[in-house]
Design an enzyme around this catalytic site. Structure first.
Site, PDB file in Angstrom:
ATOM      1  N   SER A 139     -10.025  -0.488   6.871  1.00 40.76           N
ATOM      2  CA  SER A 139      -9.407  -0.282   5.552  1.00 40.76           C
ATOM      3  C   SER A 139      -8.670  -1.480   4.981  1.00 40.76           C
ATOM      4  CB  SER A 139      -8.446   0.915   5.606  1.00 40.76           C
ATOM      5  OG  SER A 139      -9.160   2.124   5.567  1.00 40.76           O
ATOM      6  N   LYS A 177       0.855  -1.195   0.000  1.00 41.84           N
ATOM      7  CA  LYS A 177       0.000   0.000   0.000  1.00 41.84           C
ATOM      8  C   LYS A 177       0.891   1.246   0.000  1.00 41.84           C
ATOM      9  CE  LYS A 177      -3.990   1.988   2.461  1.00 41.84           C
ATOM     10  NZ  LYS A 177      -4.876   1.867   3.642  1.00 41.84           N
ATOM     11  N   SER A 188      -9.768   1.801   2.674  1.00 45.95           N
ATOM     12  CA  SER A 188      -8.912   2.553   1.801  1.00 45.95           C
ATOM     13  C   SER A 188      -7.869   1.704   1.063  1.00 45.95           C
ATOM     14  CB  SER A 188      -8.168   3.632   2.611  1.00 45.95           C
ATOM     15  OG  SER A 188      -7.308   3.055   3.560  1.00 45.95           O
TER      16      SER A 188
END
Lengths: 92, 485
Positions: B179, B80, B155
């Site tokens: 997330s 990420k 996210s």
């Protein structure tokens, strides 16, 4: 509820410049958001209420001098620099 | 390349490397080829590190040839883009950090490199991890591999979409209010938010420091265990990280479920949860019962305050954490601003997207004079109450089973522009962060349109091993349907 002046104050606290039109949009959005946040007013905290600190440290490392990041690495992401310094607008 | 299946588990790929069915460079090249062919359709990667990945793969192969491989040696992973990678830009999907190249590795990255894992690139996300759709990225929204007209969740949407589409073997995400788990549910993969303190946050771009945790997204719970084993444990650069000597996250896999009690909190099965999600999770509960577990209806009364408590705490912490972005030391710098104040305000105006600005303003509202007691203070008291309620539940149950999210993935554009609707949709996931507990989402069904449905297992602090074992037991009997791209 938030009026335009309060929203302007919050934008100032947040260090974000906004146009009058953007401030109005933000004030409208914040009104809806704060209505959702008002749910917490229904919470009966009582005498047993307590705040927790989940970031309590497990253990602190020894307070010893150690090498820090090389200066050039620290400065490498600055958009504007002068010699070995970050450059900012004149403040005095 | 023979013997390669992009939908293989990490464990199967590792076995393929060990048996010389394929080499680490061949495996890495195969994933890079898939990224080249498919990433434009998903926008899962912001940055692809092809050359560096191939160098890492060659080093991994030397280690395999020397008979010194670890579980992740030669395994191609995605990261990420809010986790710092030395020499590789880390954008947080924000204009603010568009050109930021960290001069250091996050601790989790250093630990993956210590195993000679291969890092394919940096994965797209909601800007500064604030969102549940992965549509607030400065680099464009991510699409769901099961239906590219729908969101992948957020996210960590790029991390979940990439795993689901076979664009990496597994990935790291971060979870502040769901997330990791919610995108894992939307994309039909497995995601684990570790206990707060299990994984070092050093090098994770801070959003809400009392809630953030890095964790794995993978195709199976066992693969999550392999990644967690690699990155977990004490780090002197994060004072909140815990020493976890000799933890074996696979230790309970295969255990009997006869002594396991699974709690079903009634508040997580009310009308705000869609019928198809409720039915799938209840069917999963019945499957656990058929495996020997005891089901128990329980209650978490303070769930009704959870979303507001979460948004007040996380936004207050975000307002503080993001005050560092001033255009001076790193990140975007506005071209206009005669004074120091003007420069900062213009930088933040131009560098942050609208959702990030909303969160900062909300945080400053909650912390400001006159509102602090009414909002922030009350929110942290609710955090204490929710922790107590979970502690009581987990004295009588070994874990809690809930939906991961109230619905399946929704069409892009349907609700991302409605903040209240977006915030309210986090109700099923935020309490694990508020309570600091481990929580794992894994697929438990598909709706009539073939969209994945996720269930979430929440457990006792530092008892990830039980969640992994339960998820593994379920996954062993579950018929997974791969995304068709």
């Amino acid at each position: 509820m938030l009026d335009l002046d309060e929203t302007r104050h919050l934008a100032e606290l947040s260090k974000i410049s906004l146009t009058e039109a953007e401030l109005q949009t933000l004030a409208d959005e914040m009104e809806q958001i704060i209505r959702l946040m008002d749910t917490v007013a229904e919470f009966q905290s009582g005498e047993d209420a307590f705040a927790v600190d989940p970031t309590a440290y497990e253990a602190l490392r020894a307070d010893q001098v150690a090498a820090s990041m090389p200066r050039e690495d620290v400065l490498s992401n600055a958009q504007v620099r002068t010699d070995a310094c970050f450059q900012v607008p004149k403040v005095v | 390349m023979t013997g390669f299946d992009a939908f293989s588990s990490v464990a199967a790929l590792s076995a393929g490397l060990q048996s010389r069915a394929f080499s680490a460079p061949e495996l890495t090249q195969a994933y890079l080829d898939r990224i080249a062919a498919l990433n434009d359709r998903l926008n899962a990667y912001i940055t692809v590190c092809a050359d560096e990945a191939m160098r890492q793969a060659e080093a991994a192969q030397r280690r395999i040839d020397a008979g010194q491989a670890d579980a992740l040696t030669g395994i191609p992973l995605g990261i990420k883009d809010n986790i710092c990678t030395s020499g590789v830009r880390t954008t947080c999907a924000s204009r603010m950090l568009e050109t930021f190249v960290p001069p250091y590795d996050a601790t989790v990255i250093a630990r993956l490199k210590a195993q000679d894992a291969v890092l394919l690139g940096k994965l797209n996300m909601d800007e500064f991890a604030m969102g549940g759709s992965s549509q607030t990225s400065y680099f464009g929204g991510v699409k769901n591999p099961y239906d590219t007209s729908r969101v992948p969740g957020g996210s960590s949407g790029g991390s979940a979409a990439a795993v689901a589409a076979g664009l990496c073997a597994a990935s790291l995400g971060s979870d502040t209010g769901g997330s990791i788990r919610q995108p894992a549910a939307f994309c039909g993969v497995t995601g684990l938010k570790p206990t707060y303190g299990a994984v070092s946050r050093y090098g994770l771009v801070a959003f809400a420091s009392s809630l953030d945790q890095i964790g794995p997204i993978a195709r199976t719970a066992r693969d999550c265990a392999l990644l967690l084993s690699a990155v977990a444990g004490r780090d002197e650069n994060d004072g909140t990280s815990r020493a976890l000597p000799d933890v074996d996250y696979l230790a309970r896999v295969g255990m009997s479920l006869r002594d396991v009690t699974i709690g079903l909190p009634q508040e997580f099965f009310e009308d705000y949860v869609s019928e198809e999600v409720r039915a799938a999770v209840q069917a999963a509960a019945e499957h656990f019962r058929s495996l020997g577990a005891t089901l128990k209806t329980v209650s978490l009364p303070s769930l009704r305050y959870a979303v507001a408590s979460y948004y007040l705490i996380s936004s207050a912490e975000a307002a503080s954490n993001l005050s560092r972005y001033d255009g001076i030391k790193y990140g975007y710098r506005a071209q206009t601003g005669e004074t120091y104040e003007e420069l900062i305000k213009n930088t933040r105006r131009e560098g942050f997207g609208s959702e990030v600005k909303r969160r900062i303003v909300l945080g400053n509202y909650a912390l400001s004079s006159g509102y602090y007691d009414a909002y922030y203070n009350r929110a942290v008291q609710i955090r204490g109450r929710i922790r107590e309620e979970y502690a009581a539940l987990l004295r009588e149950c070994d874990c809690i089973l809930t939906p991961t999210a109230p619905t399946v993935s929704y069409p892009i554009g349907q609700q991302e522009n409605d903040p209240v609707r977006m915030y309210s949709a986090d109700i099923c996931s935020v309490t694990a962060n508020i309570a600091g507990l481990p929580a794992l989402s894994t697929p438990c069904g598909y709706n009539a349109q073939g969209l994945p449905i996720g269930m979430c297992l929440t457990g006792r602090a530092f008892d990830e091993a039980t969640l992994i074992a339960l998820a593994d037991a379920f996954e062993s009997d579950f018929s997974r349907r791969e995304a068709q791209l």
